[in-house]
Design a protein around this motif. Structure first.
Motif, mmCIF file in Angstrom:
data_model
loop_
_atom_site.group_PDB
_atom_site.id
_atom_site.type_symbol
_atom_site.label_atom_id
_atom_site.label_comp_id
_atom_site.label_asym_id
_atom_site.label_seq_id
_atom_site.Cartn_x
_atom_site.Cartn_y
_atom_site.Cartn_z
ATOM 1 N N SER A 194 0.116 -44.947 -30.787
ATOM 2 C CA SER A 194 0.803 -43.756 -31.276
ATOM 3 C C SER A 194 0.328 -42.551 -30.476
ATOM 4 N N THR A 229 -3.254 -40.746 -36.107
ATOM 5 C CA THR A 229 -3.107 -40.751 -37.561
ATOM 6 C C THR A 229 -4.255 -39.973 -38.201
ATOM 7 N N SER A 230 -3.902 -38.977 -39.013
ATOM 8 C CA SER A 230 -4.944 -38.134 -39.617
ATOM 9 C C SER A 230 -4.778 -38.017 -41.120
ATOM 10 N N ARG A 232 -0.622 -42.173 -43.939
ATOM 11 C CA ARG A 232 -0.031 -42.800 -42.748
ATOM 12 C C ARG A 232 -0.808 -44.062 -42.364
ATOM 13 N N ALA A 233 -2.122 -44.018 -42.513
ATOM 14 C CA ALA A 233 -2.918 -45.213 -42.203
ATOM 15 C C ALA A 233 -2.464 -46.386 -43.083
ATOM 16 N N LEU A 265 1.012 -47.652 -41.855
ATOM 17 C CA LEU A 265 0.944 -48.443 -40.612
ATOM 18 C C LEU A 265 0.268 -49.790 -40.863
ATOM 19 N N GLU A 316 -5.952 -48.621 -33.938
ATOM 20 C CA GLU A 316 -4.973 -47.656 -33.405
ATOM 21 C C GLU A 316 -5.527 -47.015 -32.133
#
Ligand SMILES: O=C(O)c1cccc(C(=O)CC[C@H]2O[C@@H](n3cnc4c(=O)[nH]cnc43)[C@H](O)[C@@H]2O)c1
Length: 206
Positions: free
Chosen positions: A124, A128-129, A133-134, A137, A146
């Motif tokens: 990506s 991812t923060s 979202r983690a 995914l 990631e």
């Protein structure tokens, strides 16, 4: 023929001693820099293998900071529709958004890096923060690690007909930055150590 090792920034592999028969190239951060840099290197010289090595984020419960990871398949998560559903293109064209590690290199890595985890990678451009979202995914792809370059390096190598594999040292947990356990040194140490071991194998066994 030499082996090409591709990292994003040189500091990730600072602990990897220079060795004959191996070229290390730092291509920059993100999938565009990685694809362009890998393609440039492969256009300039013939290589027998490409190793993408560097730090990466580890998905909670799949690996921990300091772990070594062998990536068996990469998904480019930003290509296509946001919900991941099929994307119809004219002429039956398909999106290239998945890349497999070379089977021979993967078998060699599995055999000699017994303590490394073999996990699915997601690539990506956006780090991812958030834990949300983690989790998304992790659920959609079964993601274990990631990075911002993995898919791009594998894709460029596959396009050039050169076998490729990806190794990551886990530098942080994917998700909220306040709790991501960021540890560059631990990730970089794991990345350099596994890369050195795989290069030993490639330079003796194959
Ligand atoms: O400061 C941070 O919290 C931070 C988080 C992620 C990445 C960085 C970088 O400095 C990027 C350099 C390099 O690191 C790879 N990387 C490491 N962790 C992750 C991650 O959780 N998600 C995506 N990429 C990651 C990446 O391949 C970059 O090339 C700083």
């Amino acid at each position: 023929m030499n082996v090409l090792v591709v990292c994003a920034v040189a500091q990730e592999l600072a602990a990897l001693p220079a060795r004959a028969g191996v070229d290390v190239v730092a291509v920059g951060v993100g999938p565009v820099e990685a694809a362009a840099g890998t393609a440039r290197a492969l256009a300039g010289k013939r290589y027998r293998a490409v190793v993408n090595a560097g730090i990466g984020g580890g998905f909670r419960d799949r690996c921990a900071v300091g772990d070594a990871v062998i990536v068996d398949v990469e998904h480019y998560v930003e290509l296509g529709l946001e919900d991941g559903s099929a994307f119809a293109l004219p002429g039956g064209l398909a999106l290239a958004r998945t890349a497999d590690a070379d089977a021979v290199l993967l078998a060699a890595a599995r055999a000699r890096l017994a303590r490394a985890r073999v996990l699915t990678g997601v690539t990506s451009a956006t780090v991812t923060s958030s834990d949300a979202r983690a989790a998304a995914l992790g659920a959609r792809y079964g993601a274990g690690v990631e990075s911002m370059e993995g898919f791009a390096v594998l894709r460029a190598a596959i396009d050039a007909g050169v076998p490729a594999i990806e190794l990551r040292g886990v530098s942080n947990v994917v998700g909220d930055r306040a709790t991501n356990q960021w540890n560059f040194r631990a990730g970089a140490a794991a990345a350099a150590a596994t890369t050195a071991t795989l290069l030993d194998v490639l330079q003796t066994d194959t």
